[in-house]
Design an enzyme around this catalytic site. Sequence first.
Site, PDB file in Angstrom:
ATOM      1  N   ASP A 206      24.259  15.823 -88.174  1.00  0.00           N
ATOM      2  CA  ASP A 206      23.595  15.132 -89.263  1.00  0.00           C
ATOM      3  C   ASP A 206      24.568  15.078 -90.431  1.00  0.00           C
ATOM      4  OD1 ASP A 206      20.851  14.011 -89.636  1.00  0.00           O
ATOM      5  OD2 ASP A 206      21.101  15.037 -91.539  1.00  0.00           O
TER       6      ASP A 206
ATOM      7  N   LYS B 167      40.922   8.706 -90.218  1.00  0.00           N
ATOM      8  CA  LYS B 167      39.666   9.126 -90.839  1.00  0.00           C
ATOM      9  C   LYS B 167      39.129  10.392 -90.162  1.00  0.00           C
ATOM     10  CE  LYS B 167      34.833   8.178 -91.259  1.00  0.00           C
ATOM     11  NZ  LYS B 167      33.684   7.355 -90.937  1.00  0.00           N
TER      12      LYS B 167
HETATM   13  P1  IMP Z   1      24.228  10.383 -89.586  1.00  0.00           P
HETATM   14  O1  IMP Z   1      23.450  11.625 -89.849  1.00  0.00           O
HETATM   15  O2  IMP Z   1      25.585  10.653 -89.021  1.00  0.00           O
HETATM   16  O3  IMP Z   1      23.462   9.364 -88.819  1.00  0.00           O
HETATM   17  O4  IMP Z   1      24.533   9.745 -91.001  1.00  0.00           O
HETATM   18  C1  IMP Z   1      23.523   9.421 -91.938  1.00  0.00           C
HETATM   19  C2  IMP Z   1      24.001   8.318 -92.839  1.00  0.00           C
HETATM   20  O5  IMP Z   1      25.102   8.812 -93.613  1.00  0.00           O
HETATM   21  C3  IMP Z   1      24.521   7.121 -92.068  1.00  0.00           C
HETATM   22  O6  IMP Z   1      23.549   6.143 -91.929  1.00  0.00           O
HETATM   23  C4  IMP Z   1      25.645   6.625 -92.958  1.00  0.00           C
HETATM   24  O7  IMP Z   1      25.113   5.716 -93.873  1.00  0.00           O
HETATM   25  C5  IMP Z   1      26.116   7.858 -93.698  1.00  0.00           C
HETATM   26  N1  IMP Z   1      27.334   8.391 -93.076  1.00  0.00           N
HETATM   27  C6  IMP Z   1      27.459   9.492 -92.303  1.00  0.00           C
HETATM   28  N2  IMP Z   1      28.720   9.684 -91.914  1.00  0.00           N
HETATM   29  C7  IMP Z   1      29.421   8.671 -92.457  1.00  0.00           C
HETATM   30  C8  IMP Z   1      30.794   8.317 -92.404  1.00  0.00           C
HETATM   31  O8  IMP Z   1      31.642   8.956 -91.772  1.00  0.00           O
HETATM   32  N3  IMP Z   1      31.129   7.197 -93.072  1.00  0.00           N
HETATM   33  C9  IMP Z   1      30.254   6.439 -93.774  1.00  0.00           C
HETATM   34  N4  IMP Z   1      28.971   6.724 -93.843  1.00  0.00           N
HETATM   35  C10 IMP Z   1      28.544   7.837 -93.196  1.00  0.00           C
END
Ligand code: IMP
Length: 224
Positions: free
Chosen positions: A62, A200
Amino acid sequence: MTVTFVTTNPGKVNEAREYLAEPVEQLDFDTPEIQSADLGAIAAHKARAAYEHAGEPVFVDDAGLFVDAFDGFPGPYSSYVHDTVGVERVWRLTSEEDDRAASFRGVVAYCDGQEFEATPEPVDREDRRGRDLAADERGAATTDEQVRTDDGDGDALPVKLFYGVVPGEIVAPRGDGGFGYDPIFEYDDRTFAEMDPDEKNAVSHRGRALAKFADWLAERDTPE
Ligand code: IMP
């Protein structure tokens, strides 16, 4: 030992395979997400649900973007804010602030139904089902302390948490690569959207969390 990454995102699985020595399989299952201001709490709950669903060692992740001037907002709500407000407006909002510092924070949560030996990474043992989560603490636990329930019986499945943080600054959108908030997150003079994926991943919150998880897993697998 094979570990199962429970996620709907195959890109994340490929990234995890770059870090882990163990074989990684994807289980495409949308784990239920609780609402909390604490990323670790969200990930731990997801990991327990994923383990109960899969019945084998699993991990989930997350992540979110935390803007300092907004006390960490959008943080755990990053996905929702991304889909509603949008990246451009998050930039415009932040551009009115003197302090544009921000960080991406991510957590990898591992559960195999077993107890863990103490290491610097925290263990979550709280069953939050049915709790009012608004009062939960914000932010990542960074100490050796074990995150324990304050009103539960503490007998929920233990979940090991690995945090990764990358500090940066919110800037006007630049670059075509990446996803989510990448175009407005600058690290070392370039936005994440201006880096190629390997560059990245080498510095990202997810990469840092995965690296910690990989080290721990490799150590744990080593026979005494
Ligand atoms: P998740 O928990 O990885 O699904 O991330 C939740 C939200 O955080 C995503 O919908 C993205 O908008 C943002 N996010 C997470 N990791 C990244 C990243 O590496 N780059 C850009 N946005 C990110």
